[in-house]
Design an enzyme around this catalytic site. Structure first.
Site, PDB file in Angstrom:
ATOM      1  CD  GLU A  68      34.380  42.865  47.640  1.00  0.00           C
ATOM      2  OE1 GLU A  68      34.002  41.947  47.106  1.00  0.00           O
ATOM      3  OE2 GLU A  68      34.464  44.031  47.414  1.00  0.00           O
ATOM      4  CD  GLU A  74      37.759  41.122  44.060  1.00  0.00           C
ATOM      5  OE1 GLU A  74      38.923  41.191  44.232  1.00  0.00           O
ATOM      6  OE2 GLU A  74      36.675  40.922  44.727  1.00  0.00           O
ATOM      7  CB  ALA A 134      31.331  37.058  43.242  1.00  0.00           C
ATOM      8  N   GLY A 171      35.143  38.449  46.854  1.00  0.00           N
ATOM      9  CA  GLY A 171      33.729  38.731  47.420  1.00  0.00           C
ATOM     10  C   GLY A 171      33.876  37.788  48.810  1.00  0.00           C
TER      11      GLY A 171
HETATM   12  C1  3H9 Z   1      34.647  38.734  42.923  1.00  0.00           C
HETATM   13  O1  3H9 Z   1      34.650  38.136  43.771  1.00  0.00           O
HETATM   14  C2  3H9 Z   1      33.734  40.254  42.682  1.00  0.00           C
HETATM   15  C3  3H9 Z   1      33.291  40.816  43.919  1.00  0.00           C
HETATM   16  O2  3H9 Z   1      34.282  41.639  44.489  1.00  0.00           O
HETATM   17  C4  3H9 Z   1      32.117  41.765  43.621  1.00  0.00           C
HETATM   18  C5  3H9 Z   1      30.922  41.160  43.520  1.00  0.00           C
HETATM   19  C6  3H9 Z   1      29.806  41.822  43.207  1.00  0.00           C
HETATM   20  N1  3H9 Z   1      33.379  31.308  40.684  1.00  0.00           N
HETATM   21  O3  3H9 Z   1      41.220  26.995  40.680  1.00  0.00           O
HETATM   22  P1  3H9 Z   1      40.694  25.737  40.912  1.00  0.00           P
HETATM   23  C7  3H9 Z   1      36.081  26.938  39.927  1.00  0.00           C
HETATM   24  S1  3H9 Z   1      35.281  37.921  41.662  1.00  0.00           S
HETATM   25  C8  3H9 Z   1      32.952  30.241  39.860  1.00  0.00           C
HETATM   26  O4  3H9 Z   1      41.106  24.605  39.850  1.00  0.00           O
HETATM   27  P2  3H9 Z   1      42.355  25.445  43.002  1.00  0.00           P
HETATM   28  C9  3H9 Z   1      37.136  26.604  39.050  1.00  0.00           C
HETATM   29  O5  3H9 Z   1      36.512  26.974  37.592  1.00  0.00           O
HETATM   30  C10 3H9 Z   1      36.114  36.598  42.257  1.00  0.00           C
HETATM   31  N2  3H9 Z   1      33.749  29.216  39.955  1.00  0.00           N
HETATM   32  O6  3H9 Z   1      41.078  25.391  42.214  1.00  0.00           O
HETATM   33  C11 3H9 Z   1      37.083  25.126  39.027  1.00  0.00           C
HETATM   34  O7  3H9 Z   1      36.107  24.593  38.409  1.00  0.00           O
HETATM   35  P3  3H9 Z   1      36.210  23.094  37.471  1.00  0.00           P
HETATM   36  C12 3H9 Z   1      37.211  36.884  42.850  1.00  0.00           C
HETATM   37  C13 3H9 Z   1      34.909  29.249  40.459  1.00  0.00           C
HETATM   38  O8  3H9 Z   1      42.258  24.965  44.123  1.00  0.00           O
HETATM   39  C14 3H9 Z   1      36.979  24.609  40.519  1.00  0.00           C
HETATM   40  O9  3H9 Z   1      36.130  26.167  41.016  1.00  0.00           O
HETATM   41  N3  3H9 Z   1      38.157  35.505  43.232  1.00  0.00           N
HETATM   42  C15 3H9 Z   1      35.292  30.261  41.251  1.00  0.00           C
HETATM   43  O10 3H9 Z   1      43.541  25.448  42.130  1.00  0.00           O
HETATM   44  C16 3H9 Z   1      38.285  24.695  41.036  1.00  0.00           C
HETATM   45  O11 3H9 Z   1      38.927  25.760  41.097  1.00  0.00           O
HETATM   46  C17 3H9 Z   1      38.799  34.757  42.342  1.00  0.00           C
HETATM   47  O12 3H9 Z   1      39.294  35.526  41.509  1.00  0.00           O
HETATM   48  C18 3H9 Z   1      34.790  31.427  41.333  1.00  0.00           C
HETATM   49  N4  3H9 Z   1      35.069  32.480  42.026  1.00  0.00           N
HETATM   50  O13 3H9 Z   1      42.220  27.157  43.205  1.00  0.00           O
HETATM   51  C19 3H9 Z   1      39.319  33.754  42.785  1.00  0.00           C
HETATM   52  N5  3H9 Z   1      36.819  29.928  41.731  1.00  0.00           N
HETATM   53  O14 3H9 Z   1      36.769  22.157  38.718  1.00  0.00           O
HETATM   54  C20 3H9 Z   1      39.137  32.716  41.876  1.00  0.00           C
HETATM   55  C21 3H9 Z   1      37.117  28.919  41.119  1.00  0.00           C
HETATM   56  O15 3H9 Z   1      34.976  22.951  36.755  1.00  0.00           O
HETATM   57  N6  3H9 Z   1      39.781  31.386  42.303  1.00  0.00           N
HETATM   58  N7  3H9 Z   1      36.118  28.468  40.672  1.00  0.00           N
HETATM   59  O16 3H9 Z   1      37.318  23.491  36.647  1.00  0.00           O
HETATM   60  C22 3H9 Z   1      40.968  31.075  42.365  1.00  0.00           C
HETATM   61  O17 3H9 Z   1      41.717  31.730  42.491  1.00  0.00           O
HETATM   62  C23 3H9 Z   1      41.118  29.346  42.543  1.00  0.00           C
HETATM   63  O18 3H9 Z   1      40.049  28.677  42.128  1.00  0.00           O
HETATM   64  C24 3H9 Z   1      41.297  29.009  43.969  1.00  0.00           C
HETATM   65  C25 3H9 Z   1      41.309  27.371  44.352  1.00  0.00           C
HETATM   66  C26 3H9 Z   1      42.703  29.784  44.511  1.00  0.00           C
HETATM   67  C27 3H9 Z   1      40.399  29.457  45.013  1.00  0.00           C
END
Ligand code: 3H9
Length: 696
Positions: free
Chosen positions: A105, A125, A63, A102
């Site tokens: 999901e 999450e 999400a 998400g």
């Molecule tokens: C969820 O899904 C809830 C659902 O179950 C239910 C909903 C109803 N959103 O980490 P990076 C940005 S909760 C917005 O440096 P990498 C991040 O801030 C979510 N922004 O890259 C950064 O921005 P900036 C569950 C996001 O290659 C840029 O993207 N998912 C999100 O080292 C690059 O990120 C997670 O918890 C996001 N979801 O790693 C996954 N994700 O460049 C969270 C990233 O401006 N994300 N950004 O600083 C991660 O673990 C890592 O970002 C990922 C990539 C492994 C994907």
């Protein structure tokens, strides 16, 4: 369908493509686009099968976290997923990169999933203080079984494609995600494979329904490491609903639990920490486009605990290291310890057995400083005195190749002064790792007055490459972390003179969520170090000195502020210490009083926040969130409290300033007076978060 979701047609196959860089997060526009695309392909009689794929580096990573806490926009993710699951045409998710939260999901709502071999899938999450809120807690256990399901949901750790295939999360491992998924879909259509709706497939739940212990044991194992956090328990509870709550009702309960967590303080703090970590890697005050220098070989000076841990961090990331000592004996001892560490990890199953040799082969041991000559980055981890550091940097200036970055692992010394002995102060900076350096994630990067922007960028970039969290700080005694720690230490020591006991102070600190209290930490580090340094500086600390005079140096002598029995590292309260404290106070004519736990907590935390305010004022840290990153990743500050500066904003700066003024008067201690910045923000009703970034 819109600018972030498009539909391509390859005859009877429709490819829905999401393109929302950088990580294809499920923003409102993406959700709207997918819902519209599903409606359109459902209505199109020519479409026989659907592929859901992503452009860019990854499948949907979750999400859009930035939308949490804002008014919800339609359609909700649950609704979009239900639309996919109810689509009359088969839908396959084409996973590459990371399908997280998400994103997974969404894939679980598809009838089939295929993934590339390096893809990773998980529901992280919980790491944001949440539970999966769009059916993940119900569909994942139906795909992989409740044991693995609860483990994945409670720990948030992802699995790779091979494990996903073995456990039924994906149907196939494919080469190109979209093309592989398309080929899979053609096959599925030809074979008339029935649509697999996970919501209706309870086959993997039967065993745990018959014997609930299968589930409760797995849930307990997954929950072992969680102290004080709400989300892991909520996650385990939600997965348990797969066993006895009808699917639609369970989705409703999952949603309610998600809504509760997302508005709670813990998740707010954890989401803040997620962005703070990413923000810290953006160095302020350097020209745009500054590039890191290439680093192909690293030299580490010193094969002791610190040097060894630092060397391992680079080797673990595949970067060759020359580890340098002054003689064969300490070198071999250091290399032997590193090998033993790797062997122990392999024996625990933490890495494959053949990885030990692979990693050791990246490590070259040498005697003599002249062996730094091939290194692009040199990190010294030698004895912590200015004289020794200056000697080492003088030699480095002679032997290092031009353009090599010269880093000191000093934990408090003046990096300007260290750099001043070289003819290349622009290449000198601090890289302060935390012990054990192969485990702790923080790297405080100390920017000296003359450090060149590209040298700084090199340190930040390489830290990320070795899976550390970099935080750029300026030069001052102890930098951000140890400077704030020393404000706390001063108070913990004073509390003993006023009436508290070590175990009381430590209990308050650990209850707050910090893994170890100041006195247990002192015992672990060794009390003799501070004792010797006090003697050198002609300073007295009556209780700590008396302990050392009695031979109580901490864990290494089995006695310190606590006693340790039978080789155990568990601290036990010791009546002898209580007596020593009471006698010392009596000797000094100090009247002891009852100190409340509330006072202890305030005096452990508020002076640190006050020091943090001074650090911001002086520009030693660019942002309050950088200070929080230091504490989260270097000192075990509980992530669900966001960091000291975030915590301060939650408590309210006016309250903190008032309490500090009160303690300054009570203790006749001007160092506790609120810092001017704290005072100003408190008077204006503002927060630390309201401050704009300043150059470090
Ligand atoms: C969820 O899904 C809830 C659902 O179950 C239910 C909903 C109803 N959103 O980490 P990076 C940005 S909760 C917005 O440096 P990498 C991040 O801030 C979510 N922004 O890259 C950064 O921005 P900036 C569950 C996001 O290659 C840029 O993207 N998912 C999100 O080292 C690059 O990120 C997670 O918890 C996001 N979801 O790693 C996954 N994700 O460049 C969270 C990233 O401006 N994300 N950004 O600083 C991660 O673990 C890592 O970002 C990922 C990539 C492994 C994907």
């Amino acid at each position: 369908m819109n600018e972030v979701v498009k539909v391509e047609r390859h005859d009877a196959i429709a490819i829905i493509k999401i393109n929302n860089p950088p990580v294809n997060a499920l923003s409102a526009a993406v959700r709207q686009g997918i819902a519209a695309a599903i409606r359109s392909v459902s209505a199109d009689p020519e479409v026989k099968g659907v592929v859901l794929a992503c452009e860019g580096r990854t499948f949907v990573a979750g999400a859009d976290i930035t939308e949490f806490g804002k008014p919800p926009q339609s359609p909700g993710l649950g609704e979009v997923i239900a639309g996919i699951e109810n689509c009359p045409k088969p839908v396959v998710a084409a996973i590459h990169g990371t399908a997280l939260g998400g994103g997974l999901e969404l894939a679980l709502g598809c009838h089939f999933r295929v993934a590339t071999k390096d893809a990773r899938m998980g529901l992280p999450e919980v790491k944001l203080g949440l539970l999966p809120g769009a059916g993940g807690t119900q569909r994942l256990p139906r795909a992989v079984g409740p044991e693995l399901g609860v483990k994945m949901v409670v720990t948030g750790d992802p699995i790779g494609a091979a494990e996903a295939l073995k456990n039924g999360l994906i149907e196939e491992i494919v080469e190109g995600p979209a093309s592989g998924a398309e080929a899979f879909m053609r096959k599925a259509i030809a074979e008339k494979r029935p649509l697999r709706k996970l919501r209706d497939d309870d086959s993997k739940l039967a065993a745990a329904r018959a014997d609930r212990k299968i589930f409760t044991d797995a849930a307990a194992a997954a929950n072992k490491k969680n102290r004080g956090m709400d989300a892991p328990l909520a996650c385990a509870e939600a997965v348990s609903w797969t066993l006895d709550v009808p699917f639609d009702e369970a989705l409703k309960k999952e949603r309610e639990s998600f809504v509760k967590l997302v508005s709670g303080d813990q998740s707010k703090a954890q989401r803040y920490a997620f962005f703070a970590e990413r923000e810290a890697a953006k160095v302020s005050g350097i020209p745009d486009g500054t590039k890191a220098r290439p680093v192909e070989r690293v030299a580490v000076l010193g094969a002791g605990t610190m040097g060894g841990g630092i060397a391992m961090s680079f080797v673990n990331a595949g970067i060759p290291v020359t580890i340098i000592e002054t003689g064969e004996e300490p070198l071999n001892r250091g290399l032997g310890i590193i090998r033993k560490n790797y062997e122990a990890t392999a024996a625990r199953g933490g890495m494959p057995a053949d990885a030990v040799e692979k990693r050791m082969s990246l490590l070259m041991g040498k005697v003599g400083l002249e062996n730094v000559k091939d290194a692009d980055l040199i990190i010294e981890a030698v004895f912590e005195t200015m004289a020794v550091k200056k000697e080492v940097f003088t030699a480095l200036d002679k032997h290092a190749k031009p353009g090599a970055v010269l880093a000191s692992n000093t934990s408090y010394l003046n990096v300007n002064e260290i750099g001043s002995v070289t003819k290349r102060p622009q290449d000198v900076l601090g890289m302060h790792f935390f012990s054990p350096a192969n485990v702790m994630k923080l790297c405080e990067i100390v920017r000296a007055d003359k450090t060149a922007p590209d040298a700084l960028m090199t340190a930040v970039t390489i830290s990320k490459k070795i899976a550390k969290v970099p935080a750029v700080v300026g030069v001052c005694d102890g930098f951000v972390g140890n400077r704030m720690l020393s404000a706390r230490s001063k108070q913990s020591e004073k509390l003993l003179f006023e009436g508290a006991l070590p175990q009381q102070v430590d209990a308050v600190v650990t209850k707050f969520g910090i893994p170890m209290g100041p006195f247990a930490m002192g015992d672990l580090a060794g009390l003799d170090i501070g004792w010797r340094s006090r003697k050198d500086r002609g300073i007295k600390s009556e209780i700590a000195d008396a302990l050392c005079e009695a031979g109580r140096f901490g864990q290494k002598t089995g006695k310190g502020y606590y006693k340790y029995e039978g080789g155990s590292r568990s601290p036990l309260s010791d009546p002898d210490v209580e007596k020593l404290i009471i006698d010392t106070c009596a000797r000094l004519g100090l009247k002891r009083r009852t100190v409340s736990d509330d006072e202890i907590l305030e005096r452990m935390v508020y002076p640190m926040i006050n020091e943090g305010a001074r650090i911001l004022e002086e520009g030693i840290a660019a942002r309050p969130s950088d200070i929080d990153v230091v504490w989260l990743y270097g000192y075990g500050w509980p992530v669900y409290r966001g960091g000291p500066m975030f915590y301060a904003d939650q408590v309210g700066l006016k309250h903190i300033a008032d309490r500090l003024s009160f303690y300054a008067k009570q203790n006749n201690d001007p160092s506790l007076e609120p810092a001017p910045l704290l005072k100003r923000l408190a008077a204006e009703g503002k927060t630390f978060a309201s401050l704009a970034a300043k150059a470090a």
